[in-house]
Design a protein around this motif. Structure first.
Motif, mmCIF file in Angstrom:
data_model
loop_
_atom_site.group_PDB
_atom_site.id
_atom_site.type_symbol
_atom_site.label_atom_id
_atom_site.label_comp_id
_atom_site.label_asym_id
_atom_site.label_seq_id
_atom_site.Cartn_x
_atom_site.Cartn_y
_atom_site.Cartn_z
ATOM 1 N N ILE B 71 0.880 -1.179 0.000
ATOM 2 C CA ILE B 71 0.000 0.000 0.000
ATOM 3 C C ILE B 71 0.911 1.220 0.000
ATOM 4 C CG2 ILE B 71 -1.763 1.283 1.262
ATOM 5 C CD1 ILE B 71 -2.627 -1.443 2.496
ATOM 6 N N TYR B 72 0.804 2.023 -1.050
ATOM 7 C CA TYR B 72 1.781 3.109 -1.215
ATOM 8 C C TYR B 72 1.128 4.454 -1.509
ATOM 9 C CZ TYR B 72 0.934 1.855 -6.100
ATOM 10 O OH TYR B 72 0.333 1.571 -7.306
ATOM 11 N N ASN B 73 -0.224 4.491 -1.449
ATOM 12 C CA ASN B 73 -0.898 5.762 -1.725
ATOM 13 C C ASN B 73 -2.303 5.710 -1.126
ATOM 14 O OD1 ASN B 73 -1.258 8.331 -2.727
ATOM 15 N ND2 ASN B 73 -0.526 7.805 -4.793
ATOM 16 N N LYS B 74 -2.991 6.829 -1.193
ATOM 17 C CA LYS B 74 -4.366 6.866 -0.698
ATOM 18 C C LYS B 74 -5.218 5.856 -1.464
ATOM 19 C CE LYS B 74 -4.209 10.382 2.254
ATOM 20 N NZ LYS B 74 -2.783 10.154 2.578
ATOM 21 N N THR B 160 0.809 4.438 -11.133
ATOM 22 C CA THR B 160 0.549 5.770 -10.579
ATOM 23 C C THR B 160 -0.925 5.997 -10.274
ATOM 24 O OG1 THR B 160 0.504 6.606 -12.838
ATOM 25 C CG2 THR B 160 2.564 6.866 -11.615
ATOM 26 N N ALA B 161 -1.814 5.304 -10.985
ATOM 27 C CA ALA B 161 -3.236 5.512 -10.754
ATOM 28 C C ALA B 161 -3.768 4.686 -9.583
ATOM 29 C CB ALA B 161 -4.024 5.173 -12.014
ATOM 30 N N MET B 162 -2.946 3.832 -9.032
ATOM 31 C CA MET B 162 -3.376 2.930 -7.967
ATOM 32 C C MET B 162 -2.659 3.270 -6.663
ATOM 33 S SD MET B 162 -5.396 0.766 -9.540
ATOM 34 C CE MET B 162 -5.871 0.767 -11.276
ATOM 35 N N GLY B 163 -3.191 2.756 -5.564
ATOM 36 C CA GLY B 163 -2.531 2.937 -4.278
ATOM 37 C C GLY B 163 -2.134 1.638 -3.619
ATOM 38 N N ILE B 164 -2.458 0.515 -4.280
ATOM 39 C CA ILE B 164 -2.150 -0.792 -3.700
ATOM 40 C C ILE B 164 -1.872 -1.776 -4.834
ATOM 41 C CG2 ILE B 164 -4.634 -1.357 -3.575
ATOM 42 C CD1 ILE B 164 -4.006 -3.084 -1.112
ATOM 43 N N VAL B 165 -0.894 -2.649 -4.611
ATOM 44 C CA VAL B 165 -0.616 -3.733 -5.566
ATOM 45 C C VAL B 165 -0.454 -5.025 -4.773
ATOM 46 C CG1 VAL B 165 0.455 -2.374 -7.409
ATOM 47 C CG2 VAL B 165 1.858 -3.210 -5.507
#
Lengths: 253, 188
Positions: B71-74, B160-165
């Protein structure tokens, strides 16, 4: 930076194999390097020791393939990466070996002289030798990336295909397949006379190897001492260990 | 009541992975919640253990994460009324035995019917769907799916469009010695 990388696990070899390999390379080279070992023993002697994960789908010496990923072992772009087996004895200066020039997408590996004529005639001799790989960081990353999509398959493929005789053998066959046959990247072999092959406890096999080396290069591989053209002796075979062998005491320390 | 849930059992994942998930949620996701729950009872020795959450948590809003995510973004609003999980078809069109992925699951209230359907015939279902529990959902359960929200990691750069992978089979990226764009988002 040059990184020389190994894998040590289990109890076939004693932990001092790792330190003795790196120490003997340093004694026999003027080239600075960082020593790295993936190990289940945190006390092996190396600049960086990374954990060997028994819960991983990656088994045994197949952990060597991790070094093909630029994301492993704190690699930086432009680093030269060497991956070596630990069952090797350094017997001469190795500057030409570990300092062998390498370009992006190339694999430097041992040239070997002991393949049988039958193997060569049938086109079954490998272009790569798992005892030594050198490459530019990340430029052969497909070796790891493709392997880790199906580790169970690749680790048993060459045994299941009866190419190798022991379960989980075949890592060098996999690298040979990926780099030489599939990607058709450039494989560069070091001069064959640089490498010796020795069986720790098989007198007859060693006589045959000595004879073959003589026929190829005009001198014996090992008599009282190691042939001065040889830089490294690789102890091959599943039951071979360096510490069983008498002549190594001057080199393996 | 908003509940975050994860599941840890066996030796594959450690307390570090649990702490790391909580750290990433608290630091990067923007998610707000009341309790953080960890299921550790190893009934089946495999990922069917996750099904215990449908028995234990029969009220409130629930949001489950696998431990092998970055998890790297909102994150967008992932709390759902109906039972919802990931559909991977948008990034994995050749999805094999199931397009579903339970790396993220959400529901509100009581979905214990999933547990009640599974546990009396656990051996049968685990043999029938032996590649993983996600096929059970696909074949046996009514579900909703999230919009595209959680692809597989790209090791060269973040989406960039995601917040989790999800790491998928690349669990090793969480091990010591592995570094990349994701490393700075992990607990130290």
């Amino acid at each position: 930076m040059l990184k020389i990388c190994t894998v040590y696990y289990g109890d076939k070899y004693s932990p001092d194999y790792v330190g003795k390999l790196f120490d003997s390379i340093r004694r026999n080279s003027s080239i600075p390097f960082q020593s790295i070992c993936v190990s289940d023993n945190p006390n092996v002697k190396a600049d960086v020791v990374l954990p060997y994960n028994y819960n991983s789908p990656v088994k045994r010496h197949w952990h060597k393939l991790k070094f093909f990923s630029p994301n492993f072992a704190y690699q930086n772009p432009g680093d030269d990466i060497i991956v070596m087996d630990i069952d090797q004895v350094i017997t001469n200066n190795v500057d030409e070996l570990i300092g062998h020039p390498v370009e992006d997408g190339e694999l430097i590996t041992y040239g070997v002289w002991w393949n049988s004529e039958e193997l060569i005639e049938h086109g079954l001799a490998l272009e790569t030798n798992g005892g030594f790989y050198k490459f530019k960081s990340g430029t052969l990353s497909y070796v790891w990336d493709d392997f880790i999509t199906s580790p169970e398959y690749w680790q048993m493929k060459f045994f299941n295909d009866e190419v190798v005789h022991y379960r989980y053998y075949g890592e060098q066959n996999y690298v040979n397949w990926k780099v030489f046959w599939e990607a058709k990247d450039k494989v560069i072999k070091t001069p064959e006379k640089w490498i010796g092959k020795y069986h720790g406890d098989d007198f007859l096999k060693n006589i045959k190897l000595n004879k073959k080396y003589f026929e190829k290069f005009g001198d014996y591989m090992i008599l009282d001492d190691v042939n001065p053209d040889i830089k490294i002796i690789h102890m091959l075979g599943p039951d071979n260990t360096i510490h069983n062998t008498g002549w190594v005491k001057d080199y393996w320390k | 009541m908003k509940r975050i849930i994860c599941c840890r059992f066996g030796d594959k994942f450690t307390q570090w992975h649990v702490d790391n998930l909580k750290y990433m949620i608290d630091t990067h996701s923007g998610l707000e919640y009341d309790t953080f729950e960890v299921i550790e009872e190893n009934l089946y020795g495999n990922w069917y253990n996750k099904f215990q959450m449908y028995d234990r948590f029969r009220d409130g809003q629930n949001l489950y994460f696998d431990l092998d995510v970055v998890i790297y973004n909102k994150l967008p609003n992932l709390w759902r009324e109906k039972f919802t999980l990931l559909d991977d078809k948008w990034w994995r069109p050749d999805f094999g035995h199931t397009p579903l992925n339970s790396s993220i699951v959400s529901w509100t209230g009581d979905v214990s019917h999933i547990w009640e359907k599974f546990w009396p015939y656990a051996d049968v279902y685990m043999r029938k769907y032996n590649k993983g529990s996600d096929e059970f959902y696909y074949k046996e359960i009514e579900y909703n799916t999230f919009d595209p929200v959680c692809p597989k990691i790209n090791t060269t750069s973040p989406h960039t469009a995601m917040g989790i992978v999800t790491l998928g089979q690349l669990h090793h990226l969480m091990e010591e010695g592995w570094t990349g764009w994701w490393s700075k988002y992990f607990i130290s």
